[in-house]
Design a protein around this motif. Structure first.
Motif, mmCIF file in Angstrom:
data_model
loop_
_atom_site.group_PDB
_atom_site.id
_atom_site.type_symbol
_atom_site.label_atom_id
_atom_site.label_comp_id
_atom_site.label_asym_id
_atom_site.label_seq_id
_atom_site.Cartn_x
_atom_site.Cartn_y
_atom_site.Cartn_z
ATOM 1 N N LEU A 106 -22.732 -26.454 4.713
ATOM 2 C CA LEU A 106 -21.940 -27.613 5.113
ATOM 3 C C LEU A 106 -20.475 -27.216 5.090
ATOM 4 C CD1 LEU A 106 -23.751 -30.270 2.885
ATOM 5 C CD2 LEU A 106 -24.242 -29.672 5.266
ATOM 6 N N THR A 107 -19.748 -27.550 6.140
ATOM 7 C CA THR A 107 -18.322 -27.225 6.207
ATOM 8 C C THR A 107 -17.549 -28.435 6.690
ATOM 9 O OG1 THR A 107 -18.482 -26.414 8.479
ATOM 10 C CG2 THR A 107 -18.795 -24.784 6.715
ATOM 11 N N GLY A 108 -16.276 -28.435 6.395
ATOM 12 C CA GLY A 108 -15.436 -29.514 6.882
ATOM 13 C C GLY A 108 -14.045 -29.458 6.295
ATOM 14 N N GLU A 109 -13.201 -30.313 6.814
ATOM 15 C CA GLU A 109 -11.848 -30.450 6.309
ATOM 16 C C GLU A 109 -11.907 -30.969 4.876
ATOM 17 O OE1 GLU A 109 -8.067 -33.243 7.394
ATOM 18 O OE2 GLU A 109 -9.205 -32.403 9.073
ATOM 19 N N ASP A 110 -10.945 -30.567 4.070
ATOM 20 C CA ASP A 110 -10.894 -31.007 2.675
ATOM 21 C C ASP A 110 -10.431 -32.463 2.612
ATOM 22 O OD1 ASP A 110 -10.776 -31.143 -0.078
ATOM 23 O OD2 ASP A 110 -8.814 -30.195 -0.201
ATOM 24 N N ASP A 111 -11.401 -33.361 2.786
ATOM 25 C CA ASP A 111 -11.107 -34.786 2.727
ATOM 26 C C ASP A 111 -12.344 -35.521 2.218
ATOM 27 O OD1 ASP A 111 -12.869 -34.826 4.871
ATOM 28 O OD2 ASP A 111 -11.363 -35.375 6.367
ATOM 29 N N THR B 72 -16.761 -23.168 -1.338
ATOM 30 C CA THR B 72 -15.677 -22.316 -0.859
ATOM 31 C C THR B 72 -14.513 -23.200 -0.435
ATOM 32 O OG1 THR B 72 -16.495 -22.317 1.407
ATOM 33 C CG2 THR B 72 -17.279 -20.560 -0.029
ATOM 34 N N TYR B 73 -13.349 -22.617 -0.419
ATOM 35 C CA TYR B 73 -12.143 -23.365 -0.117
ATOM 36 C C TYR B 73 -11.169 -22.396 0.541
ATOM 37 C CZ TYR B 73 -8.757 -27.098 -1.261
ATOM 38 O OH TYR B 73 -7.855 -28.120 -1.212
ATOM 39 N N ALA B 74 -10.711 -22.680 1.742
ATOM 40 C CA ALA B 74 -9.824 -21.762 2.446
ATOM 41 C C ALA B 74 -8.835 -22.518 3.322
ATOM 42 C CB ALA B 74 -10.647 -20.805 3.301
ATOM 43 N N TYR B 75 -7.719 -21.886 3.551
ATOM 44 C CA TYR B 75 -6.687 -22.458 4.412
ATOM 45 C C TYR B 75 -6.954 -22.056 5.858
ATOM 46 C CZ TYR B 75 -2.088 -23.548 6.317
ATOM 47 O OH TYR B 75 -1.054 -24.064 7.067
ATOM 48 N N ASP B 76 -6.956 -23.042 6.755
ATOM 49 C CA ASP B 76 -7.115 -22.805 8.186
ATOM 50 C C ASP B 76 -5.712 -22.812 8.806
ATOM 51 O OD1 ASP B 76 -7.561 -22.895 10.927
ATOM 52 O OD2 ASP B 76 -9.030 -24.513 10.824
ATOM 53 N N ALA B 77 -5.209 -21.629 9.104
ATOM 54 C CA ALA B 77 -3.840 -21.516 9.617
ATOM 55 C C ALA B 77 -3.669 -22.191 10.971
ATOM 56 C CB ALA B 77 -3.444 -20.045 9.710
ATOM 57 N N HIS B 78 -4.738 -22.219 11.775
ATOM 58 C CA HIS B 78 -4.650 -22.841 13.093
ATOM 59 C C HIS B 78 -4.394 -24.347 12.989
ATOM 60 C CE1 HIS B 78 -5.341 -23.418 17.353
ATOM 61 N NE2 HIS B 78 -6.227 -24.352 17.065
ATOM 62 N N LYS C 52 -4.686 -26.897 7.729
ATOM 63 C CA LYS C 52 -5.393 -27.755 6.771
ATOM 64 C C LYS C 52 -6.338 -26.909 5.929
ATOM 65 C CE LYS C 52 -5.184 -31.782 9.711
ATOM 66 N NZ LYS C 52 -5.905 -32.845 10.378
ATOM 67 N N MET C 53 -6.671 -27.420 4.770
ATOM 68 C CA MET C 53 -7.647 -26.753 3.909
ATOM 69 C C MET C 53 -9.046 -27.116 4.392
ATOM 70 S SD MET C 53 -5.878 -24.944 1.871
ATOM 71 C CE MET C 53 -7.113 -24.358 0.739
ATOM 72 N N ARG C 54 -9.966 -26.146 4.319
ATOM 73 C CA ARG C 54 -11.356 -26.340 4.737
ATOM 74 C C ARG C 54 -12.258 -26.024 3.551
ATOM 75 N NH1 ARG C 54 -12.356 -28.332 9.533
ATOM 76 N NH2 ARG C 54 -14.286 -27.185 9.652
ATOM 77 N N CYS C 55 -13.366 -26.743 3.473
ATOM 78 C CA CYS C 55 -14.331 -26.567 2.397
ATOM 79 C C CYS C 55 -15.673 -26.140 2.967
ATOM 80 C CB CYS C 55 -14.556 -27.882 1.649
ATOM 81 S SG CYS C 55 -13.094 -28.547 0.880
ATOM 82 N N GLY C 56 -16.469 -25.506 2.128
ATOM 83 C CA GLY C 56 -17.831 -25.148 2.488
ATOM 84 C C GLY C 56 -18.712 -25.231 1.261
ATOM 85 N N GLN C 57 -19.936 -25.690 1.450
ATOM 86 C CA GLN C 57 -20.898 -25.755 0.356
ATOM 87 C C GLN C 57 -22.285 -25.473 0.907
ATOM 88 O OE1 GLN C 57 -20.722 -26.376 -3.210
ATOM 89 N NE2 GLN C 57 -22.744 -25.533 -2.840
#
Length: 68
Positions: free
Chosen positions: A7-12, A34-40, A43-48
């Motif tokens: 599962l992935t998505g914006e950190d919200d 997981t937690y990473a910055y999307d430079a494009h 915004k921060m993105r999450c994954g689980q």
């Protein structure tokens, strides 16, 4: 058979709801989030990762994982 989804998505709050919905449907957390910055998007993105056991069902790559 063990089914795996990432599962992935914006950190919200929407991402939290996505994970909570999967857990309520019988999926289990697998590993750390997981937690990473999307430079494009800037915004921060999450994954689980989540897993679930589907009994007595053969794997079919044409079947959506949520339909098992």
């Amino acid at each position: 058979m063990l089914i795996y989804r990432l599962l992935t998505g914006e950190d919200d709050v929407g991402f939290c709801h996505k994970v909570t919905k999967a857990l309520s449907e019988g999926w289990a957390l697998h590993g750390n989030p997981t937690y990473a910055y999307d430079a494009h998007s800037r915004k921060m993105r999450c994954g689980q990762a989540v897993t679930r056991i589907a009994s007595n069902q053969p794997y079919d790559p044409d079947t959506k994982l949520v339909d098992y």
